[in-house]
Structures are given as C-alpha cells and as structure tokens.
Design an enzyme around this catalytic site. Structure first.
Site, mmCIF file in Angstrom:
data_model
loop_
_atom_site.group_PDB
_atom_site.id
_atom_site.type_symbol
_atom_site.label_atom_id
_atom_site.label_comp_id
_atom_site.label_asym_id
_atom_site.label_seq_id
_atom_site.Cartn_x
_atom_site.Cartn_y
_atom_site.Cartn_z
ATOM 1 N N SER A 238 0.850 -1.198 0.000
ATOM 2 C CA SER A 238 0.000 0.000 0.000
ATOM 3 C C SER A 238 0.872 1.229 0.000
ATOM 4 O O SER A 238 2.003 1.216 0.497
ATOM 5 C CB SER A 238 -0.892 0.009 1.244
ATOM 6 O OG SER A 238 -1.554 1.245 1.392
ATOM 7 N N TYR B 174 -2.527 -0.538 10.532
ATOM 8 C CA TYR B 174 -2.531 -0.863 9.106
ATOM 9 C C TYR B 174 -1.256 -0.372 8.432
ATOM 10 O O TYR B 174 -0.594 -1.112 7.680
ATOM 11 C CB TYR B 174 -3.756 -0.231 8.449
ATOM 12 C CG TYR B 174 -3.894 -0.536 6.972
ATOM 13 C CD1 TYR B 174 -4.413 -1.745 6.535
ATOM 14 C CD2 TYR B 174 -3.504 0.397 6.016
ATOM 15 C CE1 TYR B 174 -4.543 -2.022 5.187
ATOM 16 C CE2 TYR B 174 -3.629 0.131 4.655
ATOM 17 C CZ TYR B 174 -4.155 -1.078 4.253
ATOM 18 O OH TYR B 174 -4.277 -1.353 2.915
#
Length: 676
Positions: free
Chosen positions: A553, A566
């Site tokens: 990501s 995250y």
C-alpha cells in the site's frame, strides 16, 4: 429429423459413454442430399466430424460437409500409399460451401465406405482385441463373420480404401476391428449404425470378461499396494512440484493428478513395469501420452528424498532414451524433436501425473493412459498385449499432418502453463487479480477465508480446468500448507503467488488495542510471511523459478492519520519484498510489490467498515470517499481493483523478467508516497 440433426444426436449418445470412445476420439458420419445453390439440383453430401472436437459435445459447425461425387473421384488420382498424405489437402476441393470444420484424416474412411452411416470409435474393449497378439483369431472367435479384422495401417486414404473393400467383400459384416487402433461400424440408417457400434463394443466387453483370466496384470507386488487415501494424496502433493519441474525441462507444463482405482491396481501388480515399457498403441492414446510413461521403480514406503532423487535419475534416462528413439526413426524432412520430457509419470502406491500445455491437455493425457491401462488389461486377459511397432508410433507422433495441426494452434497467452495462487481472491482486488491472471492464460487457485466466495470466483473463471477454490485462513500454517497442497494436486505446482489477503483497522493510536495490532499483523505481516515461505518451498522444489507479489500500500510509505496498525503492517510487507528478493533470487524467484492508494469501489475491506472510518477521518461522506481520494492525486483519477490487477500482470507477464525487489505505485500520483 434431418440428416445433420440425426448425426449429432447419435454422436452425442455415443460420446457420452466413455466405454464407447475416448475424449475427442473417433468420428461419425452420415450421407444424404442437399440442394446445390448454384444448380438448384440435389447433390449427394457427406457430413463427418471434422478435425479436433469431441463426439459428446459435437455441434453442426464441427462437421465437415463434402460432395461425395468429388470425394469418390479422388480414387482416380490417388498417387499411392507413399504419397497418401497429399490427399488431405485434396479434401478441401471437395467441400460443399463455406464454413464448417477442417476435414480430418479419417474422411476417406467415411466417404468411401458404401454405407449411409459410419462410426469410427476407440472403445477400450475394441482396442484390447485390436492390440492382442492374436487379435485376428480372437476377433473371429468373438464375432464370427459379423466383424472383419483389418491389419494395422496408419490412418489415411489407403485405410479408407481398405475398409471400403472389406465392406464390399463382406456384405454380412456390420463392422471391423482395426489392428492396433479401434473399430469401425456402419449401417443403412443412423439407428442401425449406432446399434452395430454398440453391438461390437458390448460383445467385446462380454468376451473379455467371460473368456479372460482373473489377474491379467499378475499378482500384487509386496510393498506396492496403494497407500491409504489421506497418506496417498499427501505424498502426491509432496512429489508433485518435483515431478512437474522435471516434466517442464523443455517447456513449462501444467499437471493433473489422479489416483483412480485402475491406476493404483495397475501399479500394484507384478507386470506393470513390462507393460508400461511397451507404451500405448491407439494413435489417439500415444499422441497424448507420448511413446511411453516414466515409471518410478520404487515402492511407496521409501523416504520422499529418496523417491525425488530417483525420479531425477529416471528423468535423465528418459530424456536420453527419447532422444535415441527420435534418432532411430527420424528421416530427412521429419519435424524437429518437440521435447524429451514425459507426458505421464506413474508413481506406485500413489497414482499418476499427466502433463500438457494447459490443464485440459494434462487431464486428457491422464484419461488416455487410463484407457491404455484398460486396453492392456483386456489384451492380457485373453492373450498378450502387443501394441504397434515403435517405428509406426514415430510415424504418427512426428507426422507432418500432426505438425500442421500444431502450427495452426493459436499462440499461447503470456501466462500459459503458469499456476497462480491468489490470497483474498474471493472479492475486491484479489478477485480482479485472479480474473486478470486467468484471462492471460494462468491456472488459478482462488484462496479466501470465505470458501463460498472463493467457489463463486473459481466458477466465474471457468471451473476446474481453469481455477479451483481453496478455503484458507492465512494466520494458520496448517491451512496454508493445505491450500498449496490443493493447488499442486490440481495443477501440478505453483509459479505465481499474490499476497493480497488483508483487513484494515483504522483507529487513532490511543484507541488501538493490542488485540487490534496483533490481528492486523497476524493476517497481513505474519500471513504474508507464511504464504511466501510455503510458496518458496514449492518453487525451489520445482526448480522453475517463480513470482511472489505483495499487494502492499502507499500507506507503507505515506504516514496517514489514525492508521498505526494498518500502516505499520504494510511497511512490514514492503520490507518483506526486499528481504525475500535478496534471498530467493538465486532460485530464479522474483519478489515484487504493488502499492495501491485506497481502492473503494469493489473492495471488500472498504465495504467492511474501513471506508466509513476513513471517510470520518477526512470529513467526507462515505459515498464520496473514492472521489476524495482521486482529487488528492496528481492524475485526479480513482484507483480501481482492475488497476492493481494490471500492475500484477505487468510484473509477471514476461516483460519485466529482470526485475525483482520493486514496488510499483498504483495510486494515480500521491507525491508523499513517492519511493525514494
């Protein structure tokens, strides 16, 4: 019912029962009249199954339609058996109209035989008689004068002439047994022809059963009995990557495993080494199984390392022997040797591995060898198995007409013969990746914690010849091992793994619990590590290289708000890419990553609550989150699952063969996430 409809119905009935003919084997025909659009007069035609195709699923476009007057006129210009291959090109000048299938090599048999309906089939029972050492005498004993023996002749125009002469000389006969090959039956009506075909097949079956000895493959070899089912499949999964790597020495192959009872019984019996060495006989069989299989000459109880080492020795010997076979029979003008690897590998106590350019081809190779086992059983039950001569096998395997078929095949897609396993593939980004990889030719193991979603995606991709579903929680080492075992049993191995499974917990630091942290890291950081470790084990055993791709990501680089768990786990994944690229490069395994921005539409993560929480962080409506993400990018474009899938294909499709350790941003341009 018109002639074509009647012919298709008969073909479907015959092709639906594997006792009648093998997949894509044999052909059927019917003669009738149609109006010539040029003259307006009736013209006599032959409709016959064309080259390729399968009787069970035959459609009208799969038929070749030829003018009988022109086809029969070819006998006047036939240059003799030494030049009979030239007649195949001549069939094109006999075609009636445009469209339809290309005429097959057996067209002459159907056109020249003086009967309105003809079936040429490859039933195991008929081939057993055809391949028995005293097949001619056994045919007479079994059928009397109703079925005539025709000695082996390679399929072609001369065989058509031979069978036409048999039909004319024996008006009482309903068909013939073709030595080393199969059967042909005929009739004045479609019903009569089908009845005659079934009569030959079922009569041969009864004859072999009633006259045959009980143990045609000899006694059971001590220690070669089949392993228990669970142990058998576990051993097959452990050996599959080794076997596939060997079978892919010349070019990558997809595998298919079966532990069918016929295979296990054959390999448990004393005569299996002798019979396997003789190879198959029917042309349809050995064109798919090669001249003979590779047989592991060890009992199933030996250590796996010993079995793998012995397989490598036997494979080297197989390649040497196959090259010698080619040199013994090749002549000026023979096609180049296509490859020296086996198409079938037999492992006593475990089962059989078949190989081919795709899953269907691999599966069919295995099915044909089961046919060959049944043929050997029948022949040995009443006589001894005596396949056609090796030189004749070579003439068919390296037939220019077969070579022409191969040249007509479309070019393989970029990921043809590659096997992918995608985690989190039941929805969102993972589903898009699975779809793209399958569209580019890969076989795909669709892995997801939601087994129902995985099943639906696998079905979308085309079912078991294209994709299989595996239920896996990536926090479980046992489930990951089982998922890879399922993939290698389905397709022979694994070449391309995508670490995509994940969840998202969006909370400020002071609200993030240790449980949140542990769950986020267990699924994504630890899960990716466990999946990559199992992938590396399979790939190193295959010795075919491979690809591991992490869907990381931009959050692994960009420090966004309220995102500690995250963002940290994505940074962990990003560095796993670098660490594994450095470690696995010596094995030809490339490890790369993709860094998407937030993918809102079609995302399982965003639909599961992450979207609402991120929208609250940025002060926008959840329905506007995708547009918000797009506005903050340089390109002002929203990132969709398909864009991430495109990046995965770019990394694995072949053009970046020298790239490893790379992260590709798929974020429409987030300057703060630029890699440095």
């Amino acid at each position: 019912m018109d002639v074509v409809t009647e012919l298709l119905a008969r073909s479907h009935r015959l092709g639906a029962d594997p006792r009648n003919t093998n997949y894509a084997g044999g052909n059927t025909s019917a003669k009738g009249t149609a109006t010539d659009p040029v003259t307006g007069r009736d013209v006599e035609l032959l409709w016959v199954k064309g080259s390729g195709g399968d009787l069970g699923t035959l459609t009208a476009p799969g038929l070749a339609a030829l003018r009988l007057d022109r086809l029969r006129a070819l006998t006047a210009v036939y240059p003799g058996v030494e030049r009979e291959d030239e007649m195949v090109a001549a069939f094109d000048y006999c075609l009636h109209g445009r469209g339809g299938a290309a005429p097959s090599i057996d067209t002459a048999m159907h056109g020249l035989v003086g009967a309105a309906h003809v079936d040429h089939l490859h039933p195991d029972s008929g081939i057993a008689l055809a391949c028995a050492a005293d097949g001619e005498a056994l045919t007479k004993e079994c059928f009397g004068s109703a079925v005539v023996w025709v000695p082996w002749r390679r399929p072609g125009f001369q065989l058509g002439l031979d069978i036409a002469a048999v039909r004319e000389a024996h008006p009482e006969a309903v068909g013939c047994v073709l030595g080393g090959h199969g059967i042909t039956a005929w009739g004045a009506t479609s019903e009569e022809c089908e009845r005659n075909s079934l009569h030959i097949i079922r009569t041969a079956e009864r004859f072999l059963t009633e006259r045959g000895k009980p143990d045609p493959f000899g006694p059971v070899l001590e220690g070669y009995e089949p392993l228990p089912a669970a142990e058998r499949r576990a051993r097959a999964a452990a050996l599959a990557p080794v076997v596939r790597g060997l079978a892919s020495t010349d070019r990558a192959q997809v595998g298919h495993f079966t532990d069918a009872p016929e295979v296990l019984d054959f390999l448990a019996r004393a005569e299996h080494p002798r019979l396997a060495a003789l190879g198959t006989s029917c042309p349809d069989h050995f064109l798919r199984t090669k001249v003979r299989p590779l047989v592991l000459d060890l009992p199933p109880g030996v250590p796996l390392e010993e079995a793998a080492a012995r397989l490598r020795e036997l494979h080297a010997a197989y390649r040497t022997e196959y090259a010698a076979y080619y040199e013994r029979h090749a002549v000026a003008g023979s096609p180049a040797m296509r490859g020296a690897d086996p198409a079938v590998v037999l492992v006593p106590g475990v089962g059989m591995f078949g190989f081919g350019r795709d899953k269907q081809t691999a599966r069919v190779a295995g099915e044909f060898y089961v046919n060959a086992i049944n043929v050997m059983r029948g022949a040995e039950a009443v006589s001894s198995y005596a396949p056609i001569e090796e030189s004749e096998k070579f003439r068919i395997e390296y037939w220019e007409l077969e070579e022409a078929k191969l040249r007509r095949m479309p070019a393989p897609r970029p990921l043809a013969a590659r096997v992918a396993l995608v985690t989190g593939a039941g929805s969102g980004i993972g589903r898009a990746i699975a779809r793209r990889l399958a569209a580019e030719g890969a076989c795909v193991a669709v892995a997801d914690v939601d087994g129902g979603s995985a099943e639906r995606v696998a079905a979308e991709l085309g079912g078991p010849d294209r994709a299989v579903a595996v239920t896996v929680d990536v926090t479980s080492e046992e489930q990951i091992a089982a998922a890879f075992a399922a993939a290698v049993l389905a397709f022979g191995g694994v070449d391309l793994v995508v670490n995509n499974a994940g969840i998202s917990i969006s909370k400020p630091l002071l609200e993030t619990t240790a449980q949140d942290w542990d769950r986020q890291h267990a699924i994504m950081a630890r899960g990716s590590f466990l999946v990559s470790r199992e992938a590396a084990r399979v790939m190193t055993e295959q010795r075919m290289g491979g690809d591991i791709v992490y869907i990381a990501s931009k959050n692994g680089v960009f420090a966004g708000p309220n995102n500690i768990a995250y963002g940290a786990t994505k940074a962990d994944q990003a560095h796993q890419v670098r660490l594994l690229a450095a470690e696995l490069g010596e094995h030809g395994i490339r490890v790369n990553g993709v860094n998407p921005d937030g993918v809102v539409r079609g995302s399982g993560i965003f639909a599961g609550g992450w979207g609402a929480r991120r929208a609250a962080v940025y002060g926008v409506e959840e329905s506007e989150l995708g547009a918000y993400y797009a506005r903050r990018t340089l390109l002002k474009r929203e990132v969709l699952p398909e864009h991430v899938a495109n990046a995965v294909f770019a990394l694995t499709g072949g053009d970046l063969s020298h790239t490893t350790g790379l992260h590709i941003p798929v974020d429409a341009g987030v300057a703060a996430a630029f890699l440095r």
